[in-house]
Design an enzyme around this catalytic site. Structure first.
Site: not given
Ligand code: UD1
Length: 365
Positions: A203
Site C-alpha cells: 500500500h
Molecule cells: C495510512 C498511513 C500509513 C499506514 C497505512 C495503513 C499516513 C501518511 N499513512 O496510509 O503509514 O501504513 O495507513 O493502512 O498516515 N481509503 C479508503 N478507506 C479507508 C481509508 C482509506 O478507501 O478507510 C482510501 C482512500 O482512497 C484514501 C486512500 O485509501 O485516499 C489512502 O488513505 P490514507 O489514510 O491517506 O493513507 P494510507 O495509504 O491508508
C-alpha cells in the site's frame, strides 16, 4: 487520552487500554478516533475483534491530501483537547493522525507520550518518517520497541530521562490473539494449505502510486503464482491504483482487506510474506515466517538483524531472485527479540502511573 486513526494503530492501543483498565479507580481513559480510516474493514472490524470500547470521540476526518488530512485532524482535535484537558495524550506509530494530534497537544502545553518512538528509516521522502521525527521531538515520554530506537533518539538530542525501552505493543496483541486466530477457518476457506502460499500486502505510495512500479511487482507476483498460491488482501489505495492500471489480477488471488484475526491466521500459516507494511515485518519476525519487504529502507532494522526480514527492490527480477533465495535457505528457529514478550503495554502503564506517584504492585520494571 488515546488517539487512533488508521489501521496499524488499533492493535497498538488495545493492549495499553487493557493494561490501564486495571487501574479503573486511578485512571480515566478516553479514546479518540480521528476517522483517517473509516471503511468497516479498515476500522470497525478491529474494534470488534480486539475488544476495544467504542471511541468516546469520533472526528470523522476521512481521506485527503497530506495537508488536508493533517489539518482536518488538528482542527477537529483541538476543541476535544481543550474541553477534556487530559493529563496525558498517548499517540502511537507514525500515521498522519499521530503527528496531527501530537502537534495540537504540544501547542496546548499538555503532556504527550509517543508509543513506538525512535524508529527511523532515514528516508525523508516517506511521510511516516516526517511524522516520526516531529512527534518524537515534541513528546514528553517516548516508549521504544528496540534498543536502536533509543540510540536514534539520543543522537537527536532527546533527553534520556524521557526514553523508556518497553518492547513492542503490537506483539502484545499478537501474543494475546494468536490462539483465537488459529481457530479461524480462513486458510481452508480460501482453499489454501499451511506453508504452501505467499501472503502479499502492498500500500506504500512509492510502490502502488507509480504505475511502472506496480506493474513490475504484479508481474513478479504473477510468476510466483504459477508455482505456488499468492493471496493478496488489497488495501483501498492499492485497489484504486490496480483499477486505474486496468490490468487483471492474472493468477494472483486478490481479496478484500481482512480483519485482524483472519489476517493473523493467514500470516501464521504462510510460507512467505511479501509486503511493504511496517508492522508485518515485525509480526512475521515474531512468528518465524520469512518476509520480503519491497522497500529500499526499513525503520525496523532489528527485523533484519535478528528476524526473518529482508529488503528487496520493487523490480520483477529482484523479487523473483529473493523468493528463490528464501526457498533455498531454511533458517532454524531464532531467539526471541528482547521485550517482544506480550508485556510491553504493562511496562508503559507502569511508567505512566509512576508519573503520578502510583506504583502498581506486581509490575516488573
Ligand atoms: C495510512 C498511513 C500509513 C499506514 C497505512 C495503513 C499516513 C501518511 N499513512 O496510509 O503509514 O501504513 O495507513 O493502512 O498516515 N481509503 C479508503 N478507506 C479507508 C481509508 C482509506 O478507501 O478507510 C482510501 C482512500 O482512497 C484514501 C486512500 O485509501 O485516499 C489512502 O488513505 P490514507 O489514510 O491517506 O493513507 P494510507 O495509504 O491508508
Amino acid at each position: 487520552m488515546h488517539v487512533v486513526g488508521a489501521r496499524p494503530n488499533y492493535m497498538k492501543v488495545a493492549p495499553l487500554f487493557a493494561a490501564l483498565s486495571r487501574w479503573k479507580n486511578t485512571v480515566e481513559q478516553v479514546l479518540v478516533h480521528t476517522g483517517q480510516h473509516y471503511d468497516y474493514q479498515m476500522s470497525q472490524v478491529f474494534f470488534d475483534e480486539l475488544d476495544m470500547p467504542d471511541p468516546d470521540e469520533y472526528l470523522g476526518v476521512g481521506s485527503g491530501t497530506h495537508a488536508e488530512q493533517t489539518a482536518r485532524v488538528m482542527l477537529a482535535f483541538e476543541p476535544v483537547l481543550m474541553q477534556r484537558r487530559p493529563d496525558w495524550v498517548v499517540v502511537v506509530g507514525d500515521v498522519n493522525s499521530t503527528l496531527a494530534c501530537a502537534l495540537v497537544c504540544a501547542k496546548l502545553n499538555l503532556r504527550l507520550a509517543h508509543v513506538e518512538a525512535g524508529l527511523r528509516s532515514w528516508d525523508r521522502s516517506m511521510p511516516e518518517e516526517i511524522n516520526r521525527l516531529l512527534t518524537d521531538q515534541i513528546a514528553d515520554l517516548l516508549f521504544t520497541p528496540s534498543p536502536e530506537a533509543d540510540l536514534n533518539l539520543l543522537r537527536e538530542g532527546v533527553s534520556p530521562a524521557k526514553i523508556h525501552f518497553v518492547g513492542n505493543v503490537m506483539i502484545d496483541t499478537l501474543v494475546k490473539m494468536l490462539p483465537k486466530a488459529r481457530l479461524r477457518p480462513v486458510v481452508a476457506n480460501l482453499g489454501l494449505h499451511r506453508a504452501s502460499y505467499t501472503l502479499v500486502t502492498l500500500h506504500r505510495p512509492s510502490n502502488v502510486d507509480v504505475p511502472e512500479t506496480l506493474t513490475e511487482i504484479m508481474a513478479a507476483l504473477n510468476e510466483m503464482a504459477s508455482r505456488q498460491a499468492v493471496v493478496f488482501p488489497v488495501h483501498p489505495r492499492t485497489r484504486l491504483q490496480l483499477e486505474q492500471l486496468g490490468q487483471g489480477a492474472g493468477r494472483v488471488r486478490l481479496i478484500e482487506p481482512l480483519g485482524y484475526l483472519d489476517f493473523l491466521a493467514l500470516m501464521d500459516s504462510a510460507a512467505l510474506a511479501l509486503t511493504d507494511s511496517g508492522g508485518i515485518q515485525e509480526e512475521t519476525t515474531f512468528l518465524g515466517i520469512p518476509c520480503l519487504t519491497v522497500r529500499s529502507t526499513t525503520e525496523r532494522p532489528i527485523t533484519i538483524t535478528q528476524g526473518t526480514n529482508r529488503l528487496v527492490a520493487s523490480k520483477r527480477q529482484a523479487i523473483l531472485d529473493a523468493v528463490e533465495l528464501v526457498e533455498q535457505r531454511k533458517d532454524g528457529p531464532r531467539p526471541p527479540i528482547e521485550l517482544w514478550d506480550g508485556h510491553a503495554a504493562e511496562r508503559i502503564a507502569q511508567v505512566l502511573l509512576a508519573q503520578h506517584g502510583e506504583n502498581p504492585a506486581g509490575m516488573n520494571d
